[in-house]
Design a protein around this motif. Structure first.
Motif, PDB file in Angstrom:
ATOM      1  N   GLU A  13       0.820  -1.211   0.000  1.00 55.88           N
ATOM      2  CA  GLU A  13       0.000   0.000   0.000  1.00 55.88           C
ATOM      3  C   GLU A  13       0.852   1.259   0.000  1.00 55.88           C
ATOM      4  O   GLU A  13       0.425   2.303  -0.477  1.00 55.88           O
ATOM      5  CB  GLU A  13      -0.918   0.018   1.223  1.00 55.88           C
ATOM      6  N   PHE A  15       3.937   1.741  -1.488  1.00 61.32           N
ATOM      7  CA  PHE A  15       4.719   2.003  -2.686  1.00 61.32           C
ATOM      8  C   PHE A  15       3.952   1.655  -3.950  1.00 61.32           C
ATOM      9  O   PHE A  15       3.124   0.749  -3.967  1.00 61.32           O
ATOM     10  CB  PHE A  15       6.022   1.178  -2.678  1.00 61.32           C
ATOM     11  N   ASN A  16       4.294   2.333  -5.017  1.00 62.46           N
ATOM     12  CA  ASN A  16       3.794   2.015  -6.338  1.00 62.46           C
ATOM     13  C   ASN A  16       4.453   0.720  -6.798  1.00 62.46           C
ATOM     14  O   ASN A  16       5.623   0.475  -6.485  1.00 62.46           O
ATOM     15  CB  ASN A  16       4.160   3.181  -7.270  1.00 62.46           C
ATOM     16  N   LYS A  18       5.622   0.000  -9.595  1.00 63.10           N
ATOM     17  CA  LYS A  18       6.807   0.319 -10.391  1.00 63.10           C
ATOM     18  C   LYS A  18       8.033   0.508  -9.495  1.00 63.10           C
ATOM     19  O   LYS A  18       9.133   0.095  -9.843  1.00 63.10           O
ATOM     20  CB  LYS A  18       6.570   1.562 -11.233  1.00 63.10           C
ATOM     21  N   THR A  19       7.835   1.119  -8.349  1.00 66.39           N
ATOM     22  CA  THR A  19       8.934   1.323  -7.402  1.00 66.39           C
ATOM     23  C   THR A  19       9.452  -0.009  -6.888  1.00 66.39           C
ATOM     24  O   THR A  19      10.658  -0.249  -6.845  1.00 66.39           O
ATOM     25  CB  THR A  19       8.456   2.183  -6.206  1.00 66.39           C
ATOM     26  N   GLN A  75      -3.324  -4.695 -14.322  1.00 65.23           N
ATOM     27  CA  GLN A  75      -4.152  -4.397 -13.155  1.00 65.23           C
ATOM     28  C   GLN A  75      -5.544  -3.974 -13.604  1.00 65.23           C
ATOM     29  O   GLN A  75      -5.688  -3.381 -14.675  1.00 65.23           O
ATOM     30  CB  GLN A  75      -3.590  -3.202 -12.368  1.00 65.23           C
ATOM     31  N   SER A  92       4.400  10.003 -13.474  1.00 68.55           N
ATOM     32  CA  SER A  92       4.413   8.889 -12.517  1.00 68.55           C
ATOM     33  C   SER A  92       5.306   7.762 -12.980  1.00 68.55           C
ATOM     34  O   SER A  92       5.552   6.817 -12.250  1.00 68.55           O
ATOM     35  CB  SER A  92       2.995   8.375 -12.259  1.00 68.55           C
ATOM     36  N   ASN A  93       5.843   7.849 -14.196  1.00 67.77           N
ATOM     37  CA  ASN A  93       6.752   6.827 -14.704  1.00 67.77           C
ATOM     38  C   ASN A  93       8.214   7.198 -14.431  1.00 67.77           C
ATOM     39  O   ASN A  93       9.113   6.476 -14.803  1.00 67.77           O
ATOM     40  CB  ASN A  93       6.533   6.624 -16.205  1.00 67.77           C
ATOM     41  N   TRP A  98       8.185   8.583  -7.679  1.00 64.23           N
ATOM     42  CA  TRP A  98       7.536   7.502  -6.934  1.00 64.23           C
ATOM     43  C   TRP A  98       7.773   7.605  -5.445  1.00 64.23           C
ATOM     44  O   TRP A  98       7.073   6.981  -4.658  1.00 64.23           O
ATOM     45  CB  TRP A  98       8.033   6.147  -7.404  1.00 64.23           C
TER      46      TRP A  98
END
Length: 99
Positions: A13, A15-16, A18-19, A75, A92-93, A98
């Motif tokens: 919850e 972290f993203n 991707k991170t 997702q 956000s990429n 992040w």
């Protein structure tokens, strides 16, 4: 990415994805695609997020693709009606975003 199954929910919850993929698996997401639909939210999702069955909402389908053009994850996000804005940004990429 079986190690994700062993992580505490609190970390997932926090972290993203991707991170976590970059940090733990050295996988960088190069591109994301998004599909949005307005649909009746499936009954099992309604029960899980504690909303009335038959609620119309937004489903957001996300596909993350690595630098070598391989799909990494998919997702589905179910969003019931609410007053919030949904912000989707290319920023956000960027790994620095992040944190």
């Amino acid at each position: 990415f079986g190690g994700l199954l062993k992580k505490a929910v609190s970390e997932l919850e926090k972290f993203n994805f991707k991170t976590i993929l970059r940090r733990d698996y050295n996988v960088t997401i190069a591109r994301m695609t998004y599909n949005l639909r307005i649909i009746p939210i499936p009954p099992e999702i309604c029960r899980a997020i504690k909303i009335k069955e038959g609620t119309i909402g937004l489903i957001m389908e996300i596909l993350a693709i690595s630098g070598n053009k391989n799909p990494v994850y998919y997702q589905e996000l179910f969003l019931p009606p609410n007053k919030r804005k949904l912000h989707i940004s290319e920023l956000s990429n960027i790994p620095e975003y992040w944190i």
